[in-house]
Write a protein that holds these residues in place. Structure first.
Motif, PDB file in Angstrom:
ATOM      1  N   GLY A  73      -7.803 -16.139  -2.373  1.00 16.49           N
ATOM      2  CA  GLY A  73      -8.755 -17.226  -2.304  1.00 16.49           C
ATOM      3  C   GLY A  73      -9.286 -17.560  -3.681  1.00 16.49           C
ATOM      4  N   THR A  74      -9.798 -18.779  -3.840  1.00 12.61           N
ATOM      5  CA  THR A  74     -10.432 -19.170  -5.093  1.00 12.61           C
ATOM      6  C   THR A  74     -11.797 -18.499  -5.185  1.00 12.61           C
ATOM      7  N   PRO A  75     -12.399 -18.448  -6.382  1.00 15.41           N
ATOM      8  CA  PRO A  75     -13.748 -17.873  -6.487  1.00 15.41           C
ATOM      9  C   PRO A  75     -14.746 -18.536  -5.544  1.00 15.41           C
ATOM     10  N   GLY A  76     -14.662 -19.851  -5.392  1.00 16.09           N
ATOM     11  CA  GLY A  76     -15.572 -20.535  -4.480  1.00 16.09           C
ATOM     12  C   GLY A  76     -15.365 -20.126  -3.040  1.00 16.09           C
ATOM     13  N   GLU A  77     -14.102 -19.970  -2.642  1.00 18.00           N
ATOM     14  CA  GLU A  77     -13.810 -19.534  -1.278  1.00 18.00           C
ATOM     15  C   GLU A  77     -14.294 -18.108  -1.051  1.00 18.00           C
ATOM     16  N   VAL A  78     -14.106 -17.261  -2.063  1.00 17.06           N
ATOM     17  CA  VAL A  78     -14.579 -15.879  -1.962  1.00 17.06           C
ATOM     18  C   VAL A  78     -16.087 -15.851  -1.764  1.00 17.06           C
ATOM     19  N   ASP A  79     -16.805 -16.626  -2.565  1.00 14.70           N
ATOM     20  CA  ASP A  79     -18.264 -16.662  -2.449  1.00 14.70           C
ATOM     21  C   ASP A  79     -18.692 -17.155  -1.069  1.00 14.70           C
ATOM     22  N   ASP A  80     -18.024 -18.199  -0.572  1.00 12.66           N
ATOM     23  CA  ASP A  80     -18.406 -18.780   0.717  1.00 12.66           C
ATOM     24  C   ASP A  80     -18.254 -17.766   1.852  1.00 12.66           C
ATOM     25  N   PRO A 109     -13.550  -7.986   1.008  1.00  9.95           N
ATOM     26  CA  PRO A 109     -13.105  -9.067   0.122  1.00  9.95           C
ATOM     27  C   PRO A 109     -11.689  -9.573   0.328  1.00  9.95           C
ATOM     28  N   LEU A 110     -10.682  -8.712   0.300  1.00  9.13           N
ATOM     29  CA  LEU A 110      -9.315  -9.221   0.316  1.00  9.13           C
ATOM     30  C   LEU A 110      -8.977  -9.901   1.632  1.00  9.13           C
ATOM     31  N   VAL A 111      -9.249  -9.252   2.753  1.00 12.72           N
ATOM     32  CA  VAL A 111      -8.809  -9.829   4.020  1.00 12.72           C
ATOM     33  C   VAL A 111      -9.626 -11.045   4.425  1.00 12.72           C
ATOM     34  N   PHE A 112     -10.926 -11.039   4.140  1.00 12.81           N
ATOM     35  CA  PHE A 112     -11.729 -12.185   4.558  1.00 12.81           C
ATOM     36  C   PHE A 112     -11.485 -13.403   3.667  1.00 12.81           C
ATOM     37  N   GLN A 113     -11.273 -13.202   2.360  1.00 16.30           N
ATOM     38  CA  GLN A 113     -10.943 -14.359   1.534  1.00 16.30           C
ATOM     39  C   GLN A 113      -9.584 -14.917   1.916  1.00 16.30           C
ATOM     40  N   THR A 114      -8.632 -14.019   2.230  1.00 11.38           N
ATOM     41  CA  THR A 114      -7.297 -14.467   2.618  1.00 11.38           C
ATOM     42  C   THR A 114      -7.352 -15.271   3.912  1.00 11.38           C
ATOM     43  N   ALA A 115      -8.035 -14.750   4.920  1.00  7.87           N
ATOM     44  CA  ALA A 115      -8.115 -15.450   6.199  1.00  7.87           C
ATOM     45  C   ALA A 115      -8.898 -16.752   6.083  1.00  7.87           C
ATOM     46  N   TRP A 116      -9.962 -16.749   5.272  1.00  7.29           N
ATOM     47  CA  TRP A 116     -10.779 -17.963   5.090  1.00  7.29           C
ATOM     48  C   TRP A 116      -9.943 -19.081   4.476  1.00  7.29           C
ATOM     49  N   ARG A 117      -9.210 -18.771   3.421  1.00  5.98           N
ATOM     50  CA  ARG A 117      -8.374 -19.796   2.789  1.00  5.98           C
ATOM     51  C   ARG A 117      -7.306 -20.292   3.762  1.00  5.98           C
TER      52      ARG A 117
END
Length: 349
Positions: free
Chosen positions: A295-302, A151-159
């Motif tokens: 990341g936002t909740p939407g970014e996390v989900d994506d 969760p933390l690293v992938f949401q961070t990198a995605w955003r």
């Protein structure tokens, strides 16, 4: 229950694994039986008392940890999204829910933004009380190590890449520190988006791992200056995007690696927060500098949907019992290996 904890900020020897009061859930919280947790460099800074903007003032003893996954044991009276037995993972960003940024749909800009494990009690424990809005469902078939590490690293990198840098197919990107959590996630996401990916690391083994997860070109920064290597590889043009979470030690070369009109995006500064900056190169080359947090909740989900489907893979460099937490921190601090470090409650082993 037993939990990782410290009562004073300091070196690794302040960390202990021992008895801690069982958590009690509020109306909007969920009690999670933790099956696995994962470390980030954030855990090192928290242990040392260093927040993103100022020194931390924590209630002691403090349980660290921003990443974990497990099974719902109980839910508060206002919780409707989850029930006992559900598989969940923690998304660590906390927002107030009512400031102008939260109302506009970007809680990462919240005026009171906090992170579980950094500003409030974390989740490296046998059980954790977590706000329901900070949990995401984990499908059957996803192992606990992956669920905890992603969760933390992938949401961070995605955003960073999708939202802030707006990386496009065919563009070029340089990812610094590709062997770390955010770095190896950024390499995979950049490759998925169709970019030409350059990646740096300090050993041939780490570079081989970076290539294995999607890097087209690798640079050993211990053997050559990465800005010079980028100039040679691109005929002096530079790359469109640089991902820099290193800070002071790399900042000038990150700017020097960019093409005209390029973008540097940063989510951290592990070597120092106050680098020298060549403003002339920024305005003359019309560079953009973007900060990014979580990341936002939407970014996390994506992004997590892609992780659960297997498009992205959190690489695990080591799995240890929580009682060996000092060794887990040592691996992060000494930059040993590639990917994420996972810790598992001793009672789960």
């Amino acid at each position: 229950m037993k939990a990782v904890q410290f009562s004073d900020h300091g070196r690794r020897d302040v960390l202990e694994y021992g008895e801690f009061d069982d958590p009690e859930i509020e109306r909007d919280e969920v009690l999670v039986d933790v099956k696995a947790g994962a470390l980030n460099h954030l855990d090192v800074f928290t242990r040392m008392g260093l927040g993103a903007l100022e020194r931390l003032e924590l209630e002691m003893p403090h349980i660290p940890g921003s990443d974990a996954a497990g099974v719902v044991d109980d839910v508060g009276t206002d919780v409707e999204r989850f029930e006992p037995g559900d598989r969940v993972a923690v998304s660590a960003g906390l927002s107030c829910g009512h400031c102008e940024f939260c109302r506009d749909g970007d809680p990462t800009l919240c005026t009171d933004f906090q992170i579980i494990g950094e500003h409030v009690r974390g989740v490296h424990s046998e059980q954790a009380a977590v706000p329901a809005e900070n949990l995401v469902p984990v499908p059957e078939g996803v192992d606990w190590e992956t669920a905890a590490a992603a969760p933390l690293v992938f949401q961070t990198a995605w955003r960073m890449l999708v939202t802030r840098a707006d990386l496009q197919p065919g563009e070029s990107i340089l990812v610094l520190g590709a062997s770390g959590g955010v770095g190896h996630a950024a390499v995979q996401i950049a490759d998925y988006l169709g970019a030409e990916v350059y990646a740096t690391a300090s050993t041939e083994e780490k570079l081989a791992y970076a290539a294995d997860v999607g890097a087209d070109h690798t640079i050993n920064y211990d053997e050559e200056n990465f800005a010079d290597a980028i100039a040679d590889a691109t005929g002096g043009r530079g790359v469109d995007v640089v991902v820099d979470h290193i800070g002071k030690a790399t900042w000038q070369d990150s700017l020097g690696s960019l093409a005209k009109g390029g973008t540097v995006v940063t989510c951290g500064a592990t070597t120092g927060r106050n680098p020298e900056t060549d403003l002339n190169s920024i305005f003359w080359n019309q560079l953009e500098v973007h900060g990014s947090t979580m990341g936002t909740p939407g970014e996390v989900d994506d992004v997590l949907e892609l992780v659960w489907e297997g498009a992205f893979e959190p690489r695990i460099r080591k799995t240890l019992p929580m009682s060996d937490i000092q060794r887990a921190h040592e691996i992060i601090e000494e930059r040993e290996g590639f990917g994420k470090v996972v810790v598992v409650p001793d009672s789960e082993l």
